[in-house]
Design an enzyme around this catalytic site. Structure first.
Site, short mmCIF file in Angstrom:
data_model
loop_
_atom_site.label_atom_id
_atom_site.label_comp_id
_atom_site.label_asym_id
_atom_site.label_seq_id
_atom_site.Cartn_x
_atom_site.Cartn_y
_atom_site.Cartn_z
N SER A 31 -71.34 21.02 86.36
CA SER A 31 -72.00 20.64 87.65
C SER A 31 -71.04 19.40 88.34
O SER A 31 -70.56 18.68 87.69
CB SER A 31 -73.52 20.12 87.74
N THR A 45 -77.03 12.57 90.46
CA THR A 45 -77.34 11.12 90.76
C THR A 45 -76.40 10.02 90.02
O THR A 45 -76.59 8.74 90.35
CB THR A 45 -78.76 10.76 90.45
N SER A 46 -75.31 10.57 89.62
CA SER A 46 -74.34 9.73 88.77
C SER A 46 -73.23 9.53 89.69
O SER A 46 -72.66 10.33 90.56
CB SER A 46 -74.10 10.32 87.57
N ASP A 55 -85.88 13.94 88.69
CA ASP A 55 -85.24 14.36 87.52
C ASP A 55 -86.17 14.47 86.42
O ASP A 55 -86.33 13.50 85.78
CB ASP A 55 -84.17 13.30 87.28
N LYS A 70 -81.51 7.63 79.94
CA LYS A 70 -82.59 8.53 80.45
C LYS A 70 -83.70 8.54 79.30
O LYS A 70 -85.06 8.46 79.67
CB LYS A 70 -82.13 9.98 80.75
#
Lengths: 511, 511
Positions: free
Chosen positions: B203, B207-208, B265, B297
Site C-alpha cells: 500500500s 498515516t506514515s 487504526d 504500535k
C-alpha cells in the site's frame, strides 16, 4: 495577479452543510502544495477564514487555473466579493480529533476535551466522517454521567445563549419515537394562554415521519429570524418555531445532520442534545416526556428510570428546573402520522371537535397541567383543571390562531396525498398491538416528512374491535414510487396485531 | 426528450472515491421527487446502475434542467456515452447499515452480517460517514475473534482472488509504525533470487511518512496493470508494486480511504485488512513482522503475543501458512525517513556499501531467512545464511535491478529536498530513546510521502555517543510552509532523549 493568490469565483452548486472548494488541476497552488482531492484546505481572505473540502476540476469553464471556486454555502460563509483575492493552504486536521481517538480507544475524556471538540465542530473543522467517528465513539454506553455533563456543557457553550429576562421560562420536550405525538402544538397555546412564557423551538424530523417544526409548517411559517421570534414571544407569550435558524448550540445541529442519515440515536447524546438546546434557548423550567412501551425508544420501565436519572443529574448540575414524565408509549398518539394529518388532529382538539382524538387531548392536558404547576401562584394538583378549562373555553384555539397569524399564516389544506391505499384487518378480533416503528417506517416511505401530505391515518387503535376486511388504516402518498414502496412495506408487515381481549397490550405506566 | 429521462453530462470535477451527481434545481425530477442536497440517488442507464451523492446546481452552464451531471469518476464508472439518457431515483440506504447499528448497540454480528456489509461497501453503497461509523463501531476491542474471522472472510470475498498455480507463494507484511522500516525492498530481491515466488504488492502510506509503494516509486513504476504485473512475476519470481490497481479486497481500500484521514487504526481491522489482502493476492505463506517498543504500535510484549494469536487464529481458519516475527521496535530502522531517503538506504544495503545502515540489513536478512525456510528443500536454520550469501554475492542487487527494469525504471535521484535544517544535541551524552511517532510526524509535516524528497535523515541512533551541538538528524523539505512547520515541531520536541549509559532503552526482544 501575483503567484500567491487566487480569484474567488462563486460556483452555483449547493453542497448543503459541507463547504466545497474547486481548484483547477493546472493551478500552480494545487501542483506545488501537493494537495489531494478531498483533502481539506484553508481559504484566507483579509481576515476571513474558511475550511473547505477540495474538489479538483479539469474543466476551465468551471474554474480556470487562476481561480478558486466556492460552493454556494462556502461563498456565503466567506462573505467576500466575487473576484476578490484569496490565499489557500493545507488545513491541519482538528487537534481535538486526538481526544476522539482516545475515546475510540476506551479512555475517559475531560471537560477540556469535550470543550475543544465542541469548539472545533462549531467552527466546522470536522468533516462528516470525523463527526460520525465522534458520534459512534461517544454513543451507547460509552459516556459515563460526568462525561455526559461535560459534553452537554461544551455543546451549550459552543453557541449563543438567550436570556428572556424572566424568572420562569417554560419548555417541554419529548424524546421521540412515538408517531403522531404532537403534544407541543397543544401544550404551547394552553400554557401561553395561561400567561406563562413558553418560547418553543423545535427540530425537524430526524428519523421520524414528522417533527413539530414540520407539522407546524402546515399551518404557519416556522423559519423565523431571531428578532422576529423574540417579538412574537414577547407579544404572544409563546411560539412554535423551528430552532435551526437561531445560533443556539450549533454543535447539536451539525451532529444531527450526521445522525440523521446514519439513523443512529444514543441516549447520552439525546440528553446532551435536548438539555444543551433548551438551556441555550433560555429555558428555566422543563418537562421531559419519556414514552415507554415495547416498540417505543424506551422499552422497559427500568430503562425509563435510568434515563430519568441522567436527565435529572445533568439538569441539576446545569441549573434547570427539570421534571420527567414517563408516559404511555404502546402505540401512536392521535390518528394522523405525517405533517398534514397530524396538523388536522391538532386543530380538531383545539376546536373541541367531538371526533378529535381523545388520547392526544388527554396527554396534552396532562403535560400542560404539569407545566402550569411550575407557576408559583398555582396550587399543587390544579394544573390539569386549569389546562382543561383553557382548552374547553376556546382560549387555546384563540391563542393558536394568534400564533399562526404572528408567525405568518399559510393557506391551510388538510387534504392528504392523492394516492390512497386502505389496509384492512385480516381477521375478526381486537387490536392488541400497534408497532410504532413499523407505522413510522410506512409513513416515511410514503414520503413524510418531505412530502407534507404523505403519511398514515389510523382508523383503529389498541382495544378497538375490528371485523375481517374492515379498514384499519389508510396510507397516503403524493408520488407513485413512494406509494408503491409503502404499499409493499405494509403488505409485508402491516404493524397491527389482532387477537383476543386477554392479549391486548396493557400500558406499562398508570395515569 | 421524455419527462422521465435526463441526458448525461460529464462534469470535469474530480471527487476521488466519492461519486457525485449534479442536478439543476429547476429539474423536474429534483422538484417532484423531493430530493435533498447530499441525499443519495440511483442513476440507471440501460442495465448499468450507479449510486451518487447529489449536489444541487443553480448555474445552467454547469448542468441545465434536462441534464444529469456526473463527476469524472462517476461518469467513468457508469460507463455510457455523454448525452445518453438515464433515469434517477431515490437510493435506499444500504440494508446492512441495520447490522452496523446493531454493532453500535453492542451486539455480536454474524458471518451473514459481515458479508452483506462488505458487499454493500464494495458496491459503494456506503457513504464515507457510514464507513466511519462501521470502522469506529468495529474498532478497538469491539470484535471478538470469531467476528474478526467473519470480517476477514467477508473482505476477502468482496473482490477477485489471484491464483498463481504454485504451491508456495510467499509474502511478508509489517504492521507498521516504525519509520524507515522498508525491509520488503530487500526481502523481495533476496527471496526472488533464491527462486521462490514473492509477488509483493504494497500500500501507499496511510498515516506514515512512506509506504513501500511510495519508496519503490522513487526507483521504478509501481502502478502496473494486472496483466503486466503477472508477466513480471512470472519472469522475475517477484515484484514490488502498488496493490491498489488490482481488484483485490476492494473493501479494504475503501475502508483505508476513511481510516487515513481519521487517523484511526485498530488491531482487529489491521488483522482483517492484512490477511484479506494477502489471501486475495494468492499468498500461501506469510511472515508478519510485529515490532514492539514503547513508541511502536505495539508497546508491550503481552500485546504483541495477543496480536500474534489473532493472526494465527484467523490465518489458520483461512488456510494460510503464517508465522509471526516479533521484532525490535525501539527506534526507526535505517537512517532515512521519507521515500527518497529510504530508497537511498536500501540501495546502499544492496550495493554492500560499508556505510549502509546495519540494522536495516540485519532485519531484512532475518525476515528473508525465515521466508526461505518455507522452502521444503531448505534445512531448518539455514535460511539466514542463504539470504546473506545472496545479498553479499550481489545477486540481490542484480535481482533488484531486474525488477526495476521490468516495472519501468525511473531516473534515480537521491538528492533530498533543497531546504535543510540540522537538529543538534542539547547536551553531551548517549542517545537513550528515539520517539518513532515524533520522527514520523516531523517527516510527514516536512512533506513526506507526497513530496518524495522530504523527510528526516538520522545521523545518530540509540546507543550512539553525542556531544552538545553535534547534529543528530537533518530535516529536508521542498516547500517553505512545510519546512517552517517541521522546524517548529522539531523545536517543540525533537524526539530524542540524551542521557547516561544506564538509561539507554534496551530492546524488548532478543535476536
Amino acid at each position: 495577479m501575483s503567484n500567491d493568490t487566487l480569484q474567488i469565483r462563486r460556483i452555483g452548486i449547493d453542497t448543503y452543510h459541507e463547504n466545497v472548494a474547486y481548484l483547477n488541476r493546472e493551478c500552480a497552488f494545487y501542483r506545488a502544495e501537493g494537495f489531494q482531492a478531498l483533502s481539506k484546505i484553508k481559504v484566507c481572505a483579509n481576515g476571513n477564514k474558511l475550511l473547505a473540502v477540495l474538489n479538483v476540476v479539469d474543466d476551465s469553464s468551471i474554474v480556470h487555473s487562476g481561480e478558486l471556486g466556492l460552493s454556494e454555502q462556502a461563498f456565503q460563509k466567506l462573505n467576500i466579493d466575487e473576484g476578490a483575492l484569496v490565499t489557500v493552504e493545507h488545513a491541519e486536521p482538528p487537534v481535538s480529533m486526538d481526544a476522539v481517538r482516545r475515546k475510540i480507544n476506551g479512555e475517559r475524556l475531560s471537560q477540556d476535551d469535550f470543550t475543544s471538540i465542541a469548539k472545533d465542530i462549531a467552527e466546522t473543522r470536522y468533516s462528516k466522517m470525523e463527526m460520525a467517528a465522534f458520534l459512534v465513539a461517544t454513543g451507547q454506553n460509552n459516556l459515563d454521567r460526568d462525561e455526559l455533563l461535560y459534553l452537554t456543557r461544551a455543546m451549550l457553550d459552543s453557541g449563543e445563549r438567550m436570556n428572556w429576562h424572566e424568572s420562569l421560562v417554560a419548555d417541554k420536550h419529548c424524546i421521540g419515537g412515538i408517531p403522531g405525538n404532537r403534544t407541543s402544538m397543544l401544550v404551547v397555546p394552553i400554557v401561553a394562554a395561561h400567561g406563562m412564557l413558553i418560547p418553543k423551538t423545535s427540530s425537524r424530523a430526524i428519523t421520524s415521519p414528522a417533527g413539530t417544526a414540520d407539522t407546524m409548517e402546515v399551518l404557519a411559517e416556522v423559519n423565523l429570524p431571531p428578532e422576529r421570534l423574540h417579538d412574537i414571544v414577547r407579544q404572544e407569550r409563546g411560539c412554535l418555531a423551528w430552532g435551526g435558524t437561531a445560533k443556539l448550540a450549533p454543535v447539536d445541529d451539525l451532529l444531527i445532520s450526521v445522525e440523521r442519515p446514519l439513523g443512529i440515536d444514543s441516549q447520552g447524546q439525546m440528553v446532551a442534545s435536548i438539555l444543551s438546546k433548551k438551556l441555550a434557548a433560555g429555558s428555566t423550567h422543563l418537562i421531559v416526556d419519556i414514552p415507554v412501551g415495547p416498540t417505543a425508544k424506551v422499552r422497559h420501565m427500568r430503562q425509563a428510570l435510568a434515563l430519568r436519572k441522567l436527565f435529572e443529574f445533568v439538569g441539576d448540575q446545569l441549573n434547570i428546573h427539570l421534571e420527567v414524565m414517563i408516559t404511555d408509549g404502546r402505540q401512536p398518539v392521535g390518528r394522523g402520522i405525517g405533517p398534514v394529518l397530524e396538523a388536522r388532529d391538532i386543530m380538531q382538539v383545539l376546536e373541541n371537535n367531538p371526533d378529535a382524538p381523545f388520547d392526544l387531548r388527554q396527554k396534552s392536558l396532562q403535560l400542560a397541567g404539569r407545566i402550569i404547576e411550575f407557576d408559583p401562584d398555582v396550587r399543587g394538583g390544579q394544573g390539569y383543571a386549569i389546562a382543561r378549562d383553557i382548552l374547553d373555553s376556546g382560549r387555546a384555539l384563540a391563542k393558536m390562531n394568534d400564533l399562526i397569524q404572528a408567525q405568518g399564516a399559510k393557506t391551510i389544506d388538510f387534504t392528504p396525498g392523492t394516492l390512497c391505499h386502505e389496509v384492512c384487518a385480516d381477521q375478526d378480533g381486537i387490536v392488541t398491538h400497534i408497532d410504532n416503528f413499523q407505522m413510522a417506517k410506512i409513513a416515511r416511505i410514503a414520503g413524510a416528512p418531505m412530502d407534507k401530505k404523505a403519511g398514515v391515518d389510523l382508523l383503529k387503535k389498541i382495544g378497538d374491535r375490528v371485523q375481517k376486511g374492515e379498514p384499519i388504516y389508510r396510507v397516503y402518498a403524493g408520488f407513485s414510487a413512494d406509494f408503491k414502496f409503502a404499499k409493499t412495506l405494509a403488505a409485508d408487515d402491516n404493524g397491527y396485531r389482532i387477537g383476543v381481549e386477554e392479549h391486548v397490550l396493557k400500558p406499562l405506566v398508570a395515569f
